[in-house]
Write an enzyme that holds these catalytic residues in place. Sequence first.
Site, PDB file in Angstrom:
ATOM      1  N   GLU A  54      -5.091   1.816   2.974  1.00  0.00           N
ATOM      2  CA  GLU A  54      -4.800   0.697   3.887  1.00  0.00           C
ATOM      3  C   GLU A  54      -4.944   0.909   5.204  1.00  0.00           C
ATOM      4  O   GLU A  54      -5.694   0.521   5.862  1.00  0.00           O
ATOM      5  CB  GLU A  54      -3.575   0.045   3.671  1.00  0.00           C
ATOM      6  CG  GLU A  54      -3.469  -1.586   4.213  1.00  0.00           C
ATOM      7  CD  GLU A  54      -3.100  -1.475   5.723  1.00  0.00           C
ATOM      8  OE1 GLU A  54      -3.425  -2.474   6.366  1.00  0.00           O
ATOM      9  OE2 GLU A  54      -2.755  -0.598   6.217  1.00  0.00           O
ATOM     10  N   GLU A  55      -4.419   2.249   5.383  1.00  0.00           N
ATOM     11  CA  GLU A  55      -4.375   2.719   6.905  1.00  0.00           C
ATOM     12  C   GLU A  55      -5.589   3.261   7.374  1.00  0.00           C
ATOM     13  O   GLU A  55      -5.904   3.638   8.502  1.00  0.00           O
ATOM     14  CB  GLU A  55      -3.161   3.677   7.186  1.00  0.00           C
ATOM     15  CG  GLU A  55      -1.650   3.117   6.718  1.00  0.00           C
ATOM     16  CD  GLU A  55      -1.427   2.212   7.660  1.00  0.00           C
ATOM     17  OE1 GLU A  55      -2.126   1.696   8.775  1.00  0.00           O
ATOM     18  OE2 GLU A  55      -0.046   1.827   7.395  1.00  0.00           O
ATOM     19  N   ASP A  81      -0.325   4.593   0.923  1.00  0.00           N
ATOM     20  CA  ASP A  81      -0.686   5.423   1.898  1.00  0.00           C
ATOM     21  C   ASP A  81       0.090   5.059   3.298  1.00  0.00           C
ATOM     22  O   ASP A  81       0.452   3.834   3.518  1.00  0.00           O
ATOM     23  CB  ASP A  81      -2.276   5.612   2.187  1.00  0.00           C
ATOM     24  CG  ASP A  81      -2.824   4.149   2.762  1.00  0.00           C
ATOM     25  OD1 ASP A  81      -2.393   3.091   2.307  1.00  0.00           O
ATOM     26  OD2 ASP A  81      -3.528   4.087   3.754  1.00  0.00           O
ATOM     27  N   HIS A  85       0.663  -1.239   0.235  1.00  0.00           N
ATOM     28  CA  HIS A  85       0.098  -0.074   0.003  1.00  0.00           C
ATOM     29  C   HIS A  85       0.893   1.399   0.096  1.00  0.00           C
ATOM     30  O   HIS A  85       2.073   1.308   0.538  1.00  0.00           O
ATOM     31  CB  HIS A  85      -0.897   0.021   1.250  1.00  0.00           C
ATOM     32  CG  HIS A  85      -0.528   0.121   2.557  1.00  0.00           C
ATOM     33  ND1 HIS A  85      -0.312   1.095   3.286  1.00  0.00           N
ATOM     34  CD2 HIS A  85      -0.037  -1.098   3.288  1.00  0.00           C
ATOM     35  CE1 HIS A  85       0.364   0.756   4.407  1.00  0.00           C
ATOM     36  NE2 HIS A  85       0.537  -0.398   4.572  1.00  0.00           N
TER      37      HIS A  85
HETATM   38 ZN   LIG Z   1       0.955  -1.581   6.367  1.00  0.00          ZN
END
Ligand SMILES: [Zn+2]
Length: 448
Positions: A150-151, A88, A86
């Site tokens: 993702e975060e 981000d 990912h």
């Molecule tokens: Zn991660």
Amino acid sequence: MGTRERVAAMMPSLVESLERLVAIPSVAFPGYPAEPVERMGHQALDLVRAAGFTNAELMPVPSGYPPIYAEVPGPPGSPVVMLYAHYDVQPAPESQGWTSDPWTATHKNGRIYGRGAADDKGGLVAHLGTMRIFEGRPPCTVRLVVEGMEETESNLPAFVLAHPELFACDVFVVCDMGNLRVGDPVLTTVLRGDVACVVTVGTLQHPLHSGVFGGPAPDAMMALARLLSTLHDEAGNVAVAGVSRNPWTGGELDEEEFRASADLLDGVGLAGSGSLARRLWAEPSISAIGVDMTSVAGSSNVLIPQARAKLSMRIVPGSDPSKELDALEAHLRSHAPWGAHVEVERTKAAPPFACRTDGPGYAAARRALEEAFGKPVEEAGNGASIPLLGTLHEVAPRAEFILWGPEDVAASRIHASDESVDPSEIEKLIVAQVGLIEELAAQPGRTA
Ligand SMILES: [Zn+2]
């Protein structure tokens, strides 16, 4: 030149790519500016194209930041490997106490510091290096997905469900994990699930004068505190009847390393007893993650009639979220002191995940990792849950999942201040990923 030498030779340019990526504050959380996240998406796109994913695109999504997707076909009938990372990152507020600028890759003690250096721009760079070794012509089909949220509230599970054909694969490689310590290879095989509820405790119909009624009339905050205290035994082990626990036979964590990476205050002991790895990956945990009651600033001499707390319970692989919540709810309803009224509202039921470890993909990954690190591979768990894995399992039920990455547990401090990565971990992971793809290429395809 062998793979190892070729990877070593490309490390300076990969480190330079990582430095460029760390410099972009791609925080996708609500309230943060969109421009850096978008810039990061384009920068990552340029890099993956240059690495050999020539048809990579930012994919249209109904909302949020777009994932990058690419496919490089291998010989007809070859297996399909899908690589994940990912782009981000977590925020890096000054209040976290960084000792160097989080958005400037800083070299110190052989490590590279900066937000995202490990999680997960390090993982993305590992994929770049892997494809560069194959010069854009891998021996089996390689798909790539690099998501941008993702975060935060990820839009990738919805994207997967809308385009399941893009995610058909034999082996899905999540490069967003890490070894327990640098140089000791682990495969993460189990992830705890995450359930949550809000428990409301009431003792009075309305606030009462604490001098006139205090004593015999119980206040709700004291009742809530007593109720919460019954969730653990004296040592700090979860004491809720009926919640699931597993045995643990994988790698073990060092208590000193754990203390250091958790930054506990001086003198604060660890809760629970027995193996630390088992407590983290094979036993449930219950934490109070929010409380509503009269604030200190708003307090006066009145008894609090109602108080509530949000409880998060991590549940073990193989357990059923609704059954685990049943056990927690039954405990809360039956342990309130003084007949206090208890309401329980369930707010989350994310299932745990266990990787299949008896398939040919897992065996190949294990061999490749062992070869790359020159050491036997241990299995580890992760206390966090990754909802994406459940969705992928739905659309590609026969795919095997390989969970590894450059985020060593002992020192990388992901999500905290002074996040860092050891570039030697990225280097060995690339060797392992190349080895995995080569070995899978020698196996017959299984998706067709
Ligand atoms: Zn991660």
